[in-house]
Write a protein that holds these residues in place. Sequence first.
Motif, PDB file in Angstrom:
ATOM      1  N   TRP A 181     -20.203 -38.846  72.273  1.00  0.00           N
ATOM      2  CA  TRP A 181     -18.867 -39.772  72.465  1.00  0.00           C
ATOM      3  C   TRP A 181     -18.147 -40.129  70.973  1.00  0.00           C
ATOM      4  O   TRP A 181     -17.076 -40.490  71.053  1.00  0.00           O
ATOM      5  CB  TRP A 181     -19.337 -41.125  72.946  1.00  0.00           C
ATOM      6  CG  TRP A 181     -19.566 -41.166  74.526  1.00  0.00           C
ATOM      7  CD1 TRP A 181     -20.784 -41.132  75.099  1.00  0.00           C
ATOM      8  CD2 TRP A 181     -18.680 -40.712  75.591  1.00  0.00           C
ATOM      9  NE1 TRP A 181     -20.482 -41.009  76.400  1.00  0.00           N
ATOM     10  CE2 TRP A 181     -19.311 -40.944  76.733  1.00  0.00           C
ATOM     11  CE3 TRP A 181     -17.086 -40.463  75.432  1.00  0.00           C
ATOM     12  CZ2 TRP A 181     -18.670 -40.405  78.044  1.00  0.00           C
ATOM     13  CZ3 TRP A 181     -16.614 -40.379  76.692  1.00  0.00           C
ATOM     14  CH2 TRP A 181     -17.455 -40.308  77.984  1.00  0.00           C
ATOM     15  N   ALA A 182     -18.738 -39.536  70.116  1.00  0.00           N
ATOM     16  CA  ALA A 182     -18.239 -39.726  68.686  1.00  0.00           C
ATOM     17  C   ALA A 182     -17.470 -38.552  68.518  1.00  0.00           C
ATOM     18  O   ALA A 182     -16.585 -38.543  67.387  1.00  0.00           O
ATOM     19  CB  ALA A 182     -19.243 -39.961  67.602  1.00  0.00           C
ATOM     20  N   LEU A 183     -17.442 -37.602  69.240  1.00  0.00           N
ATOM     21  CA  LEU A 183     -16.907 -36.066  69.165  1.00  0.00           C
ATOM     22  C   LEU A 183     -15.297 -36.411  69.530  1.00  0.00           C
ATOM     23  O   LEU A 183     -15.127 -37.251  70.194  1.00  0.00           O
ATOM     24  CB  LEU A 183     -17.369 -34.890  69.793  1.00  0.00           C
ATOM     25  CG  LEU A 183     -18.837 -34.421  69.574  1.00  0.00           C
ATOM     26  CD1 LEU A 183     -19.459 -33.736  70.792  1.00  0.00           C
ATOM     27  CD2 LEU A 183     -18.854 -34.088  68.229  1.00  0.00           C
ATOM     28  N   ARG A 212      -6.054 -28.803  79.324  1.00  0.00           N
ATOM     29  CA  ARG A 212      -7.392 -28.426  78.970  1.00  0.00           C
ATOM     30  C   ARG A 212      -7.233 -28.499  77.406  1.00  0.00           C
ATOM     31  O   ARG A 212      -8.394 -28.834  76.976  1.00  0.00           O
ATOM     32  CB  ARG A 212      -7.356 -26.735  79.478  1.00  0.00           C
ATOM     33  CG  ARG A 212      -8.619 -26.245  78.976  1.00  0.00           C
ATOM     34  CD  ARG A 212      -8.177 -24.914  78.284  1.00  0.00           C
ATOM     35  NE  ARG A 212      -7.269 -23.909  78.792  1.00  0.00           N
ATOM     36  CZ  ARG A 212      -6.316 -23.128  78.316  1.00  0.00           C
ATOM     37  NH1 ARG A 212      -6.478 -23.113  76.740  1.00  0.00           N
ATOM     38  NH2 ARG A 212      -5.531 -22.425  78.790  1.00  0.00           N
ATOM     39  N   GLU A 213      -6.309 -28.217  76.718  1.00  0.00           N
ATOM     40  CA  GLU A 213      -6.442 -28.536  75.283  1.00  0.00           C
ATOM     41  C   GLU A 213      -6.784 -29.833  74.559  1.00  0.00           C
ATOM     42  O   GLU A 213      -7.224 -30.177  73.862  1.00  0.00           O
ATOM     43  CB  GLU A 213      -5.198 -27.560  74.742  1.00  0.00           C
ATOM     44  CG  GLU A 213      -5.108 -26.205  74.750  1.00  0.00           C
ATOM     45  CD  GLU A 213      -6.432 -25.473  74.103  1.00  0.00           C
ATOM     46  OE1 GLU A 213      -6.736 -25.857  72.947  1.00  0.00           O
ATOM     47  OE2 GLU A 213      -7.046 -24.807  74.907  1.00  0.00           O
ATOM     48  N   PHE A 214      -6.057 -30.610  75.567  1.00  0.00           N
ATOM     49  CA  PHE A 214      -6.299 -32.097  75.238  1.00  0.00           C
ATOM     50  C   PHE A 214      -7.784 -32.384  75.498  1.00  0.00           C
ATOM     51  O   PHE A 214      -8.088 -33.189  74.437  1.00  0.00           O
ATOM     52  CB  PHE A 214      -5.398 -33.014  76.074  1.00  0.00           C
ATOM     53  CG  PHE A 214      -5.280 -34.615  75.740  1.00  0.00           C
ATOM     54  CD1 PHE A 214      -4.525 -35.145  74.846  1.00  0.00           C
ATOM     55  CD2 PHE A 214      -6.470 -35.286  76.135  1.00  0.00           C
ATOM     56  CE1 PHE A 214      -4.598 -36.384  74.283  1.00  0.00           C
ATOM     57  CE2 PHE A 214      -6.566 -36.951  75.779  1.00  0.00           C
ATOM     58  CZ  PHE A 214      -5.687 -37.015  74.993  1.00  0.00           C
ATOM     59  N   PHE A 215      -8.327 -32.051  76.287  1.00  0.00           N
ATOM     60  CA  PHE A 215      -9.687 -32.423  76.741  1.00  0.00           C
ATOM     61  C   PHE A 215     -10.385 -31.809  75.700  1.00  0.00           C
ATOM     62  O   PHE A 215     -11.663 -32.201  75.087  1.00  0.00           O
ATOM     63  CB  PHE A 215     -10.014 -32.203  77.998  1.00  0.00           C
ATOM     64  CG  PHE A 215      -9.674 -33.221  79.095  1.00  0.00           C
ATOM     65  CD1 PHE A 215     -10.712 -34.330  79.230  1.00  0.00           C
ATOM     66  CD2 PHE A 215      -8.459 -33.374  79.587  1.00  0.00           C
ATOM     67  CE1 PHE A 215     -10.384 -35.226  80.083  1.00  0.00           C
ATOM     68  CE2 PHE A 215      -8.176 -34.531  80.363  1.00  0.00           C
ATOM     69  CZ  PHE A 215      -9.219 -35.465  80.759  1.00  0.00           C
ATOM     70  N   LYS A 216     -10.472 -30.452  75.391  1.00  0.00           N
ATOM     71  CA  LYS A 216     -11.120 -29.638  74.598  1.00  0.00           C
ATOM     72  C   LYS A 216     -11.047 -30.274  73.147  1.00  0.00           C
ATOM     73  O   LYS A 216     -11.909 -30.024  72.313  1.00  0.00           O
ATOM     74  CB  LYS A 216     -10.707 -28.244  74.381  1.00  0.00           C
ATOM     75  CG  LYS A 216     -10.990 -27.267  75.613  1.00  0.00           C
ATOM     76  CD  LYS A 216     -10.492 -26.073  75.424  1.00  0.00           C
ATOM     77  CE  LYS A 216     -11.144 -25.016  74.643  1.00  0.00           C
ATOM     78  NZ  LYS A 216     -10.724 -23.797  74.829  1.00  0.00           N
ATOM     79  N   ASN A 217     -10.034 -30.904  72.708  1.00  0.00           N
ATOM     80  CA  ASN A 217      -9.913 -31.553  71.217  1.00  0.00           C
ATOM     81  C   ASN A 217     -10.190 -33.073  71.121  1.00  0.00           C
ATOM     82  O   ASN A 217     -10.635 -33.509  70.110  1.00  0.00           O
ATOM     83  CB  ASN A 217      -8.526 -31.314  70.941  1.00  0.00           C
ATOM     84  CG  ASN A 217      -7.866 -29.925  70.775  1.00  0.00           C
ATOM     85  OD1 ASN A 217      -8.733 -29.219  70.205  1.00  0.00           O
ATOM     86  ND2 ASN A 217      -6.796 -29.596  70.911  1.00  0.00           N
ATOM     87  N   ASN A 218      -9.961 -33.577  72.223  1.00  0.00           N
ATOM     88  CA  ASN A 218     -10.305 -35.053  72.311  1.00  0.00           C
ATOM     89  C   ASN A 218     -11.564 -35.856  72.941  1.00  0.00           C
ATOM     90  O   ASN A 218     -11.893 -36.841  72.541  1.00  0.00           O
ATOM     91  CB  ASN A 218      -9.064 -35.671  72.718  1.00  0.00           C
ATOM     92  CG  ASN A 218      -7.936 -35.585  72.049  1.00  0.00           C
ATOM     93  OD1 ASN A 218      -7.789 -36.153  70.826  1.00  0.00           O
ATOM     94  ND2 ASN A 218      -7.145 -34.953  72.301  1.00  0.00           N
ATOM     95  N   GLY A 238     -15.112 -36.266  74.258  1.00  0.00           N
ATOM     96  CA  GLY A 238     -16.471 -35.854  73.735  1.00  0.00           C
ATOM     97  C   GLY A 238     -17.286 -35.090  74.711  1.00  0.00           C
ATOM     98  O   GLY A 238     -17.862 -33.956  74.458  1.00  0.00           O
ATOM     99  N   PRO A 239     -17.368 -35.342  75.947  1.00  0.00           N
ATOM    100  CA  PRO A 239     -18.167 -34.425  77.002  1.00  0.00           C
ATOM    101  C   PRO A 239     -17.596 -33.050  76.966  1.00  0.00           C
ATOM    102  O   PRO A 239     -18.377 -32.165  77.151  1.00  0.00           O
ATOM    103  CB  PRO A 239     -17.940 -35.184  78.579  1.00  0.00           C
ATOM    104  CG  PRO A 239     -17.764 -36.830  77.957  1.00  0.00           C
ATOM    105  CD  PRO A 239     -16.946 -36.568  76.694  1.00  0.00           C
ATOM    106  N   THR A 240     -16.299 -32.883  77.157  1.00  0.00           N
ATOM    107  CA  THR A 240     -15.712 -31.678  77.321  1.00  0.00           C
ATOM    108  C   THR A 240     -15.964 -30.695  75.913  1.00  0.00           C
ATOM    109  O   THR A 240     -16.399 -29.584  75.726  1.00  0.00           O
ATOM    110  CB  THR A 240     -14.278 -31.415  77.285  1.00  0.00           C
ATOM    111  OG1 THR A 240     -14.177 -32.192  78.521  1.00  0.00           O
ATOM    112  CG2 THR A 240     -13.676 -30.178  77.441  1.00  0.00           C
TER     113      THR A 240
END
Length: 278
Positions: free
Chosen positions: A22-24, A219-225, A227-229
């Motif tokens: 979750w810190a990612l 997709r890019e928003f989740f890949k960058n922001n 944590g689980p993704t």
Amino acid sequence: MTPSTDAVETDRALKAKHRKMWALGNYPAVASQLIPSLGPVLVEACGVRVGRRVLDVAAGSGNAAIPAAATGAEVVALDLTPELFDAGRERAAEEGVAVEWREGDAEALPFPDEDFDTVMSCVGIMFAPHHQAAADEALRVLRPGGTVGLISWTPTGAIGELFKTMKPYAPTPPPGAQPPPLWGTLDHVRELFGDRVTDLDAQTRTVHIGLFQEPADCREFFKNNYGPTIAIYRNIADDPDRVRALDGALDALAQRCLEDGGTDGMDWEYLLVTARKA
């Protein structure tokens, strides 16, 4: 029964992994850009008001804790990942409200019995791996007659489908860990709380997400922001074919969500539950 040393160490390692995940990225951006409206919805549903002592479990950056504090309530925001608190403290200061930020585990809350008038969680407690332990702790620290309120992503909504899409690319979960979107199923919540609550009310709602116009944007928003993704992409980083396959699967999911949401975004489904402790 006292847990064995091995069990304690295994749980400690699992929680450390969750904290790191979750810190990612930038979860405060997820909360503030995608779902800022959910916190106030939960606060209203719980009837939070001045004079109440409120615990926000798995509070993240305070999406529910800060609007709860704005009512004049005494609010404690607890999360396993204190790295998220900086953004919360900044926002609370901007809004001129006081929140107590506490690092802690939803499955072992650092508070005495019957300490709070309201215990709530906005898409937070659902990510604790052992659902019954988290539910038991939420009710333990709640006074009789107090309100428990939860917002959880449903298994059939966009975020539930996101986790289903990512599952084949994720490491095998540890024994006993349960899928987060189960909390978005009323029967599961009833089973977790049992006859320890009364006046249980459940509503399936949607939150509109207007940030994404194209599947790749999502997709890019989740890949960058998110944590689980991010963690799952790191798990397959040395396999370009699997990375491409997951990219395609997420794009397909986002396309379906955009089509279902109409011309101006997506509608993400969640379950809102409130109940009183018997």
